[in-house]
Design a protein around this motif. Structure first.
Motif, PDB file in Angstrom:
ATOM      1  N   ILE A  11    -108.572 -37.607 -89.824  1.00 27.21           N
ATOM      2  CA  ILE A  11    -107.807 -36.709 -90.703  1.00 27.21           C
ATOM      3  C   ILE A  11    -108.709 -36.224 -91.832  1.00 27.21           C
ATOM      4  N   THR A  12    -108.950 -34.916 -91.826  1.00 24.11           N
ATOM      5  CA  THR A  12    -109.780 -34.324 -92.874  1.00 24.11           C
ATOM      6  C   THR A  12    -109.033 -33.233 -93.648  1.00 24.11           C
ATOM      7  N   ASP A  13    -108.034 -32.660 -93.012  1.00 22.28           N
ATOM      8  CA  ASP A  13    -107.262 -31.599 -93.650  1.00 22.28           C
ATOM      9  C   ASP A  13    -105.918 -31.455 -92.940  1.00 22.28           C
ATOM     10  N   GLU A  14    -105.136 -30.501 -93.388  1.00 25.87           N
ATOM     11  CA  GLU A  14    -103.809 -30.301 -92.809  1.00 25.87           C
ATOM     12  C   GLU A  14    -103.884 -29.919 -91.327  1.00 25.87           C
ATOM     13  N   ASP A  15    -104.885 -29.149 -90.949  1.00 24.70           N
ATOM     14  CA  ASP A  15    -105.036 -28.764 -89.541  1.00 24.70           C
ATOM     15  C   ASP A  15    -105.305 -29.971 -88.651  1.00 24.70           C
ATOM     16  N   SER A  16    -106.071 -30.930 -89.143  1.00 25.72           N
ATOM     17  CA  SER A  16    -106.350 -32.119 -88.330  1.00 25.72           C
ATOM     18  C   SER A  16    -105.094 -32.967 -88.167  1.00 25.72           C
ATOM     19  N   ILE A  17    -104.239 -32.987 -89.173  1.00 26.37           N
ATOM     20  CA  ILE A  17    -102.963 -33.699 -89.059  1.00 26.37           C
ATOM     21  C   ILE A  17    -102.111 -33.022 -87.988  1.00 26.37           C
ATOM     22  N   HIS A  18    -102.069 -31.717 -88.021  1.00 20.78           N
ATOM     23  CA  HIS A  18    -101.300 -30.959 -87.026  1.00 20.78           C
ATOM     24  C   HIS A  18    -101.844 -31.219 -85.619  1.00 20.78           C
ATOM     25  N   ARG A  19    -103.166 -31.195 -85.457  1.00 21.02           N
ATOM     26  CA  ARG A  19    -103.767 -31.449 -84.143  1.00 21.02           C
ATOM     27  C   ARG A  19    -103.403 -32.839 -83.638  1.00 21.02           C
ATOM     28  N   LEU A  20    -103.460 -33.837 -84.510  1.00 22.78           N
ATOM     29  CA  LEU A  20    -103.103 -35.199 -84.106  1.00 22.78           C
ATOM     30  C   LEU A  20    -101.631 -35.278 -83.694  1.00 22.78           C
ATOM     31  N   ALA A  21    -100.766 -34.612 -84.451  1.00 24.77           N
ATOM     32  CA  ALA A  21     -99.344 -34.602 -84.095  1.00 24.77           C
ATOM     33  C   ALA A  21     -99.140 -33.950 -82.732  1.00 24.77           C
ATOM     34  N   MET A  22     -99.919 -32.918 -82.451  1.00 26.78           N
ATOM     35  CA  MET A  22     -99.807 -32.226 -81.172  1.00 26.78           C
ATOM     36  C   MET A  22    -100.367 -33.083 -80.028  1.00 26.78           C
ATOM     37  N   VAL A  23    -101.235 -34.021 -80.327  1.00 25.60           N
ATOM     38  CA  VAL A  23    -101.712 -34.975 -79.324  1.00 25.60           C
ATOM     39  C   VAL A  23    -100.658 -36.057 -79.107  1.00 25.60           C
ATOM     40  N   PHE A  24    -100.061 -36.510 -80.207  1.00 24.68           N
ATOM     41  CA  PHE A  24     -99.078 -37.599 -80.144  1.00 24.68           C
ATOM     42  C   PHE A  24     -97.831 -37.218 -79.350  1.00 24.68           C
ATOM     43  N   MET A  25     -97.262 -36.055 -79.618  1.00 19.15           N
ATOM     44  CA  MET A  25     -95.962 -35.711 -79.047  1.00 19.15           C
ATOM     45  C   MET A  25     -95.939 -35.710 -77.517  1.00 19.15           C
ATOM     46  N   PRO A  26     -96.896 -35.103 -76.836  1.00 22.58           N
ATOM     47  CA  PRO A  26     -96.844 -35.184 -75.361  1.00 22.58           C
ATOM     48  C   PRO A  26     -96.983 -36.626 -74.860  1.00 22.58           C
ATOM     49  N   GLN A  27     -97.815 -37.411 -75.536  1.00 21.63           N
ATOM     50  CA  GLN A  27     -97.946 -38.819 -75.151  1.00 21.63           C
ATOM     51  C   GLN A  27     -96.622 -39.541 -75.345  1.00 21.63           C
ATOM     52  N   HIS A  28     -95.994 -39.291 -76.478  1.00 31.10           N
ATOM     53  CA  HIS A  28     -94.709 -39.918 -76.781  1.00 31.10           C
ATOM     54  C   HIS A  28     -93.650 -39.494 -75.772  1.00 31.10           C
ATOM     55  N   ASN A  29     -93.569 -38.211 -75.510  1.00 32.98           N
ATOM     56  CA  ASN A  29     -92.552 -37.685 -74.591  1.00 32.98           C
ATOM     57  C   ASN A  29     -92.747 -38.211 -73.177  1.00 32.98           C
ATOM     58  N   SER A  30     -93.999 -38.425 -72.772  1.00 33.63           N
ATOM     59  CA  SER A  30     -94.235 -38.929 -71.424  1.00 33.63           C
ATOM     60  C   SER A  30     -93.776 -40.378 -71.277  1.00 33.63           C
ATOM     61  N   ARG A  31     -93.687 -41.098 -72.405  1.00 30.53           N
ATOM     62  CA  ARG A  31     -93.219 -42.488 -72.361  1.00 30.53           C
ATOM     63  C   ARG A  31     -91.703 -42.588 -72.351  1.00 30.53           C
ATOM     64  N   LEU A  32     -91.041 -41.505 -72.700  1.00 36.19           N
ATOM     65  CA  LEU A  32     -89.578 -41.533 -72.726  1.00 36.19           C
ATOM     66  C   LEU A  32     -89.046 -41.670 -71.319  1.00 36.19           C
ATOM     67  N   GLN A  33     -88.083 -42.519 -71.173  1.00 40.32           N
ATOM     68  CA  GLN A  33     -87.452 -42.746 -69.890  1.00 40.32           C
ATOM     69  C   GLN A  33     -85.961 -42.527 -70.054  1.00 40.32           C
ATOM     70  N   PRO A  34     -85.246 -42.465 -68.953  1.00 42.70           N
ATOM     71  CA  PRO A  34     -83.786 -42.408 -69.090  1.00 42.70           C
ATOM     72  C   PRO A  34     -83.307 -43.580 -69.951  1.00 42.70           C
ATOM     73  N   LYS A  35     -82.180 -43.403 -70.556  1.00 43.96           N
ATOM     74  CA  LYS A  35     -81.641 -44.400 -71.490  1.00 43.96           C
ATOM     75  C   LYS A  35     -81.815 -45.816 -70.954  1.00 43.96           C
ATOM     76  N   GLN A  36     -82.491 -46.635 -71.749  1.00 43.83           N
ATOM     77  CA  GLN A  36     -82.707 -48.023 -71.329  1.00 43.83           C
ATOM     78  C   GLN A  36     -81.392 -48.789 -71.322  1.00 43.83           C
ATOM     79  N   THR A  37     -81.327 -49.783 -70.484  1.00 44.95           N
ATOM     80  CA  THR A  37     -80.097 -50.562 -70.382  1.00 44.95           C
ATOM     81  C   THR A  37     -80.150 -51.816 -71.238  1.00 44.95           C
ATOM     82  N   GLU A  38     -81.342 -52.282 -71.548  1.00 49.52           N
ATOM     83  CA  GLU A  38     -81.477 -53.481 -72.369  1.00 49.52           C
ATOM     84  C   GLU A  38     -81.867 -53.101 -73.791  1.00 49.52           C
TER      85      GLU A  38
END
Length: 70
Positions: free
Chosen positions: A24-51
């Motif tokens: 993180i060096t500036d606002e653009d780097s924060i945005h880039r990291l967020a754009m890396v995180f979200m697809p990774q996060h979304n790919s981990r989402l599964q149908p509603k867990q039962t436990e």
């Protein structure tokens, strides 16, 4: 997305940012990291867990049961 899901996502994003704070060096780097995180996060989402994982999951299940969502 429910508020508890949003809160979990925000906590995970904050953790991701802490893990990559050296990039993180500036606002653009924060945005880039967020754009890396979200697809990774979304790919981990599964149908509603039962436990439930934690107390907030139990609370969410109880609220859904009382409102007839289950």
């Amino acid at each position: 997305m429910r508020s508890r899901d949003t809160e979990k996502t925000i906590r995970e994003l904050q953790q991701f940012m802490r893990e990559h704070e050296d990039e993180i060096t500036d606002e653009d780097s924060i945005h880039r990291l967020a754009m890396v995180f979200m697809p990774q996060h979304n790919s981990r989402l599964q149908p509603k867990q039962t436990e439930p994982e934690d107390a907030s999951d139990y609370l969410e299940l109880a609220e859904a049961a009382s409102s007839g969502e289950l």
